[in-house]
Design a protein around this motif. Structure first.
Motif, mmCIF file in Angstrom:
data_model
loop_
_atom_site.group_PDB
_atom_site.id
_atom_site.type_symbol
_atom_site.label_atom_id
_atom_site.label_comp_id
_atom_site.label_asym_id
_atom_site.label_seq_id
_atom_site.Cartn_x
_atom_site.Cartn_y
_atom_site.Cartn_z
ATOM 1 N N SER A 1 0.837 -1.204 0.000
ATOM 2 C CA SER A 1 0.000 0.000 0.000
ATOM 3 C C SER A 1 0.874 1.256 0.000
ATOM 4 O O SER A 1 1.885 1.321 0.690
ATOM 5 N N PRO A 2 0.491 2.287 -0.787
ATOM 6 C CA PRO A 2 1.280 3.523 -0.856
ATOM 7 C C PRO A 2 0.999 4.438 0.330
ATOM 8 O O PRO A 2 0.380 5.502 0.193
ATOM 9 N N THR A 3 1.460 4.032 1.506
ATOM 10 C CA THR A 3 1.221 4.807 2.717
ATOM 11 C C THR A 3 2.538 5.333 3.278
ATOM 12 O O THR A 3 3.601 4.753 3.055
ATOM 13 N N LYS A 4 2.434 6.416 4.044
ATOM 14 C CA LYS A 4 3.632 6.973 4.681
ATOM 15 C C LYS A 4 4.244 5.971 5.652
ATOM 16 O O LYS A 4 5.465 5.959 5.850
ATOM 17 N N SER B 1 2.552 11.314 -5.533
ATOM 18 C CA SER B 1 1.346 10.488 -5.655
ATOM 19 C C SER B 1 1.656 9.123 -6.252
ATOM 20 O O SER B 1 2.483 8.986 -7.160
ATOM 21 N N ALA B 2 0.965 8.087 -5.733
ATOM 22 C CA ALA B 2 1.136 6.726 -6.255
ATOM 23 C C ALA B 2 -0.152 5.944 -6.053
ATOM 24 O O ALA B 2 -0.246 5.073 -5.186
ATOM 25 N N VAL C 1 8.354 6.279 -5.954
ATOM 26 C CA VAL C 1 7.771 7.437 -5.271
ATOM 27 C C VAL C 1 8.906 8.294 -4.712
ATOM 28 O O VAL C 1 9.822 7.778 -4.066
ATOM 29 N N ASN C 2 8.839 9.593 -4.988
ATOM 30 C CA ASN C 2 9.809 10.524 -4.436
ATOM 31 C C ASN C 2 9.435 10.864 -2.993
ATOM 32 O O ASN C 2 8.303 11.230 -2.713
ATOM 33 N N ILE C 3 10.398 10.685 -2.099
ATOM 34 C CA ILE C 3 10.179 10.905 -0.669
ATOM 35 C C ILE C 3 11.076 12.040 -0.176
ATOM 36 O O ILE C 3 12.265 12.077 -0.473
#
Length: 205
Positions: free
Chosen positions: A33-36, A141-142, A151-153
Motif C-alpha cells: 500500500s502507498p502509505t507513509k 502520488s502513487a 515514489v519521491n520521498i
C-alpha cells in the motif's frame, strides 16, 4: 428450492462476500500500500543498513606536495584524527628530476575503522554513524501502484550515532558531501520503489 435452502444459500453468499471484502481490505492495507507508514519502514530499513555520514577520501595512503589541492583537502582529516602526516618529498609533475617538499598521509586507527575501500580506489570514502527517521514530509502520488513504480520521498532525520570525527566546522568547507545538520537533524530526499516484497529504497536514483 425450499425456503430453508434459500436461506442457507443467502448466508453462504453473504459469508463469501464478507470474506472477499476482508481479503480486499487486507490487500489494500498490506505492505504494498502507498502509505507513509510503509515508506517510513522502507527508509528506516535503508538507514539501518548503511552509514549515515560519508565523505570522499580517495586512495589512502598517498603523498601530496605541500600547499597542493590534495594536501589542502587532507588537512581537515588530519585535524579530526583520521589521517597522519609525515614530511617527505614528492616528484614534481613538471620535471622527473625535481623533488618538492610534501607529506605522506596515512590512516590512523580511527581512520582505518571508518575507511570504506572502493574500486576504483579513488572513490573510497570515510564513513560512520547511524540515522533515525523522524518524519516523511512529502511523498509524490502513487495511486494503485504496481511493481517497479517509484515514489519521491522527502524526509527529516536525526543522527543518533554521530561519528566523533564528524566536526562540521572543520570538515564541511572542503568536504561538502558531508550531511549538514542542525541539532543533529537534517533534511533530504530519496526514492522508494515497489517490489514483490513491498517498498524499498532505490539508492541509485
Amino acid at each position: 428450492m425450499s425456503n430453508m435452502q434459500r436461506m442457507k444459500s443467502s448466508k453462504i453468499s453473504c459469508a463469501l462476500a464478507a470474506l472477499l471484502v476482508s481479503i480486499s481490505l487486507a490487500a489494500c492495507d498490506g505492505k504494498s500500500s502507498p502509505t507513509k507508514e510503509n515508506y517510513a519502514k522502507a527508509v528506516q530499513t535503508y538507514f539501518d543498513g548503511k552509514d549515515a555520514v560519508c565523505m570522499l577520501a580517495g586512495a589512502v595512503p598517498f603523498d601530496a606536495a605541500e600547499h597542493s589541492s590534495q594536501a589542502l583537502i587532507a588537512e581537515p582529516l588530519v585535524k579530526t584524527g583520521l589521517l597522519t602526516k609525515e614530511p617527505t618529498h614528492v616528484q614534481d609533475d613538471g620535471s622527473a628530476h625535481m623533488l618538492l617538499p610534501g607529506f605522506h598521509y596515512a590512516l590512523t586507527d580511527e581512520g582505518k575503522k571508518a575507511y570504506r575501500r572502493a574500486d576504483p580506489a579513488k572513490n573510497s570514502k570515510i564513513c560512520g554513524g547511524k540515522a533515525k527517521l523522524l518524519a516523511i514530509t512529502y511523498a509524490s502520488s502513487a495511486e494503485n501502484p504496481h511493481v517497479g513504480d517509484r515514489v519521491n520521498i522527502k524526509y527529516e532525520a536525526k543522527l543518533v550515532d554521530r561519528p566523533r570525527w564528524d566536526d562540521e566546522a572543520v570538515l564541511r568547507t572542503l568536504h561538502p558531501d558531508l550531511i549538514e545538520t542542525e541539532n543533529d537533524q537534517y533534511h533530504s530526499e530519496l526514492y522508494v520503489e515497489l517490489t514483490n516484497d513491498g517498498w524499498v529504497v532505490n539508492p541509485s536514483l
